[in-house]
Design a protein around this motif. Sequence first.
Motif, PDB file in Angstrom:
ATOM      1  N   ARG A 133       5.278 -16.726  21.038  1.00  0.00           N
ATOM      2  CA  ARG A 133       4.880 -17.063  19.623  1.00  0.00           C
ATOM      3  C   ARG A 133       4.439 -15.940  18.751  1.00  0.00           C
ATOM      4  O   ARG A 133       3.242 -15.886  18.388  1.00  0.00           O
ATOM      5  CB  ARG A 133       3.903 -18.192  19.484  1.00  0.00           C
ATOM      6  CG  ARG A 133       4.436 -19.687  20.415  1.00  0.00           C
ATOM      7  CD  ARG A 133       3.380 -20.592  20.864  1.00  0.00           C
ATOM      8  NE  ARG A 133       2.416 -20.879  19.424  1.00  0.00           N
ATOM      9  CZ  ARG A 133       1.611 -21.515  19.426  1.00  0.00           C
ATOM     10  NH1 ARG A 133       1.153 -22.015  21.001  1.00  0.00           N
ATOM     11  NH2 ARG A 133       0.871 -22.067  18.507  1.00  0.00           N
ATOM     12  N   LYS A 134       5.412 -14.982  18.484  1.00  0.00           N
ATOM     13  CA  LYS A 134       4.770 -13.757  17.964  1.00  0.00           C
ATOM     14  C   LYS A 134       4.573 -14.000  16.452  1.00  0.00           C
ATOM     15  O   LYS A 134       3.617 -13.259  15.908  1.00  0.00           O
ATOM     16  CB  LYS A 134       6.010 -12.641  18.024  1.00  0.00           C
ATOM     17  CG  LYS A 134       6.382 -12.459  19.627  1.00  0.00           C
ATOM     18  CD  LYS A 134       7.422 -11.314  19.772  1.00  0.00           C
ATOM     19  CE  LYS A 134       7.748 -10.839  21.111  1.00  0.00           C
ATOM     20  NZ  LYS A 134       8.733  -9.919  21.519  1.00  0.00           N
ATOM     21  N   SER A 135       5.310 -14.821  15.806  1.00  0.00           N
ATOM     22  CA  SER A 135       4.963 -15.043  14.467  1.00  0.00           C
ATOM     23  C   SER A 135       3.474 -15.689  14.317  1.00  0.00           C
ATOM     24  O   SER A 135       2.627 -15.314  13.530  1.00  0.00           O
ATOM     25  CB  SER A 135       5.893 -16.059  13.552  1.00  0.00           C
ATOM     26  OG  SER A 135       5.849 -17.213  14.424  1.00  0.00           O
ATOM     27  N   ASP A 136       3.243 -16.639  15.328  1.00  0.00           N
ATOM     28  CA  ASP A 136       1.777 -17.220  15.357  1.00  0.00           C
ATOM     29  C   ASP A 136       0.733 -16.136  15.661  1.00  0.00           C
ATOM     30  O   ASP A 136      -0.304 -16.114  14.942  1.00  0.00           O
ATOM     31  CB  ASP A 136       1.829 -18.358  16.448  1.00  0.00           C
ATOM     32  CG  ASP A 136       2.440 -19.484  15.972  1.00  0.00           C
ATOM     33  OD1 ASP A 136       2.857 -19.509  14.594  1.00  0.00           O
ATOM     34  OD2 ASP A 136       3.172 -20.325  16.729  1.00  0.00           O
ATOM     35  N   ALA A 137       0.944 -15.173  16.454  1.00  0.00           N
ATOM     36  CA  ALA A 137       0.292 -14.188  16.828  1.00  0.00           C
ATOM     37  C   ALA A 137      -0.115 -13.311  15.652  1.00  0.00           C
ATOM     38  O   ALA A 137      -1.244 -12.861  15.501  1.00  0.00           O
ATOM     39  CB  ALA A 137       0.757 -13.264  18.017  1.00  0.00           C
ATOM     40  N   ARG A 138       0.916 -13.119  14.783  1.00  0.00           N
ATOM     41  CA  ARG A 138       0.434 -12.277  13.552  1.00  0.00           C
ATOM     42  C   ARG A 138      -0.110 -12.943  12.732  1.00  0.00           C
ATOM     43  O   ARG A 138      -1.008 -12.441  12.038  1.00  0.00           O
ATOM     44  CB  ARG A 138       2.021 -11.953  13.165  1.00  0.00           C
ATOM     45  CG  ARG A 138       1.985 -10.763  11.974  1.00  0.00           C
ATOM     46  CD  ARG A 138       3.398 -10.818  11.180  1.00  0.00           C
ATOM     47  NE  ARG A 138       3.213  -9.607  10.665  1.00  0.00           N
ATOM     48  CZ  ARG A 138       2.644  -9.273   9.182  1.00  0.00           C
ATOM     49  NH1 ARG A 138       2.148 -10.308   8.803  1.00  0.00           N
ATOM     50  NH2 ARG A 138       2.709  -8.294   8.644  1.00  0.00           N
ATOM     51  N   HIS A 139      -0.052 -14.337  12.624  1.00  0.00           N
ATOM     52  CA  HIS A 139      -0.853 -14.937  11.876  1.00  0.00           C
ATOM     53  C   HIS A 139      -2.225 -15.089  12.259  1.00  0.00           C
ATOM     54  O   HIS A 139      -3.218 -14.838  11.325  1.00  0.00           O
ATOM     55  CB  HIS A 139      -0.220 -16.501  11.556  1.00  0.00           C
ATOM     56  CG  HIS A 139      -1.219 -17.442  10.707  1.00  0.00           C
ATOM     57  ND1 HIS A 139      -0.966 -17.332   9.279  1.00  0.00           N
ATOM     58  CD2 HIS A 139      -1.777 -18.341  11.080  1.00  0.00           C
ATOM     59  CE1 HIS A 139      -1.909 -18.113   8.884  1.00  0.00           C
ATOM     60  NE2 HIS A 139      -2.155 -18.833   9.884  1.00  0.00           N
ATOM     61  N   ILE A 189      -1.340  -4.503  10.605  1.00  0.00           N
ATOM     62  CA  ILE A 189      -1.147  -5.655  11.474  1.00  0.00           C
ATOM     63  C   ILE A 189       0.265  -5.399  12.482  1.00  0.00           C
ATOM     64  O   ILE A 189      -0.035  -5.900  13.587  1.00  0.00           O
ATOM     65  CB  ILE A 189      -1.109  -6.996  10.779  1.00  0.00           C
ATOM     66  CG1 ILE A 189      -2.147  -7.263   9.961  1.00  0.00           C
ATOM     67  CG2 ILE A 189      -0.429  -8.142  11.694  1.00  0.00           C
ATOM     68  CD1 ILE A 189      -3.528  -7.505  10.681  1.00  0.00           C
ATOM     69  N   ASP A 190       1.220  -4.941  11.941  1.00  0.00           N
ATOM     70  CA  ASP A 190       2.521  -4.856  12.633  1.00  0.00           C
ATOM     71  C   ASP A 190       2.108  -3.651  13.929  1.00  0.00           C
ATOM     72  O   ASP A 190       2.806  -4.118  14.947  1.00  0.00           O
ATOM     73  CB  ASP A 190       3.515  -4.423  11.752  1.00  0.00           C
ATOM     74  CG  ASP A 190       4.032  -5.246  11.037  1.00  0.00           C
ATOM     75  OD1 ASP A 190       3.987  -6.548  11.291  1.00  0.00           O
ATOM     76  OD2 ASP A 190       4.574  -4.970   9.761  1.00  0.00           O
TER      77      ASP A 190
END
Length: 543
Positions: free
Chosen positions: A258-264, A278-279
Amino acid sequence: MASTKNPVDVDADPPDRRGAKRDELLEIEATRALTAAEHALGFWPAIRQYPQATFWSMFFCLAVVMAGYDAQIITSFYALPAFQLRYGDPVGSGGSGHYEVSAPWQMALGMGNPVGQVLGALASGYPLERFGRRRTLAACCVWSIALVFVQFFATSVGMLCAGEILAGLAYGFYVVIAPTYSSEICPLALRGFLTTSVNLAFVIGQFVAQGVAAGLETRLDEWAYKAPFALQWLWPVIILAGLPFAPESPYWLVRQGRKSDARHALVKLSSSRSPPDIDQVLLGIEQTDLLEQELEATTSYRDCFKGVHLVRTEISVMVYLIQVIGGNPLIAYATYFFEKAGLNPSDAFNMGVGNTALGFVGTITSWPLMNYFGFGRRTIYNAGMVVMTVLLFIIGFLSIPTGNTGAVWAMATLMDIWTFTYQMTVGPICFVIISEISATRLRSKTIAIATAVQAAATIVTTVAMPYMLNSDEANWGGKAGFLFGSISFICFVWCYFRLPESRGRTFEELDILFQRRIPARQFKHYDLLGEGEAGSRVAKEEA
């Protein structure tokens, strides 16, 4: 900001990873710039970049306050007149009216918390990986609320023991979740500060328990021991109210794909005014996880005892175990110890409160030692072991003369100094080490094993301490310092040869150092970035 392209996606870039040899994997590659930036980031800039991470780390530590409170309040009850009158037996001759809880019942009550912790810690691995840190903590809070009812409405000491054991299951989860979560949401510069907050939470729990017991010491009705149980409803309610707003661990989210959730989650953990890249941070998490996948495909308890992970598990277990076998039981029994050493109950409770207050100050003192003066984990831990060992032997020698009031007060004072030293060094640094030394994919399980071993040792000391201190048993008093001092010295020898320095190392660097089997005493000066830069220069010259 860096490109949002996923640079560690094996489908996008198969030649670099799938065809790499293991030696090639053990280098700082795509994260070299991030690793250097982590090393350069100072404490206060990190606070400004990650204020939410600081808050949520401490919020999760509220659960540990419950574990510290429960363990301390039970042992404080042994010196509480109302509890002694309700569950104790008369001692002495001539009908003096003095009561004392028998050693077997002290043992049974004291074992409830650590027995539950052993079972809870070992059971925590699956739900933490399956459901994440937030949902697991929420379920444990509901469990705690239910079990406080059992303790509060207990009609017999047997029912109270059952409530202690069942409540201890949640405490086993709490002491695994808090350091795991803290280490996974903060940058390198804050790791020591936030993971030592776990120890501070234990101390706060002990301090509150001692203060409550001291405040109710003069009461002779059932509320002297029921009110302290009722107070335990406070913390899980606060935690449940805040958990819906807490971000999940980005390391766990990456492992779930869940990389998008991790970024969020990283965005929620960082400042909107002074955000990190962040990236790049997400890249570092992905690279660390990928490296560990390449080195070890699975994440079972068995993996904690294979290859270099056995060494990492050994270190985590030992630094946690030393908390118990190196003299910490004397803190848990501080009030009772002071009373058995010759102080009257009022003075004993006051000394007990002062003892835990010094523990609070000691833990806070560990922060500038790590962040301002820059001492390493190994340096602080080993220095603490030396001082603590010497103090325990002095306490032992002071206990040899009997009937000496000055010696009794001297022992009590040295116990306070020992507590301050312990809570400034071994106590808080232990949680930093177990949060850094274990591999990220095995962290919750490694900490669970260390917690279970520590709790099992607590069971042994819980059995032994009443027989050591009770007047109708061995009646050692301060002579217990000889036993714990000898064990403490042996533990120091182990620390000197086996404890590595993890200060200033990213999780990826630690993975590489362990996989290369670098000796513990060389961790501090081994330059991974420097050797990589030298290798790059040689490659360019050869080209």
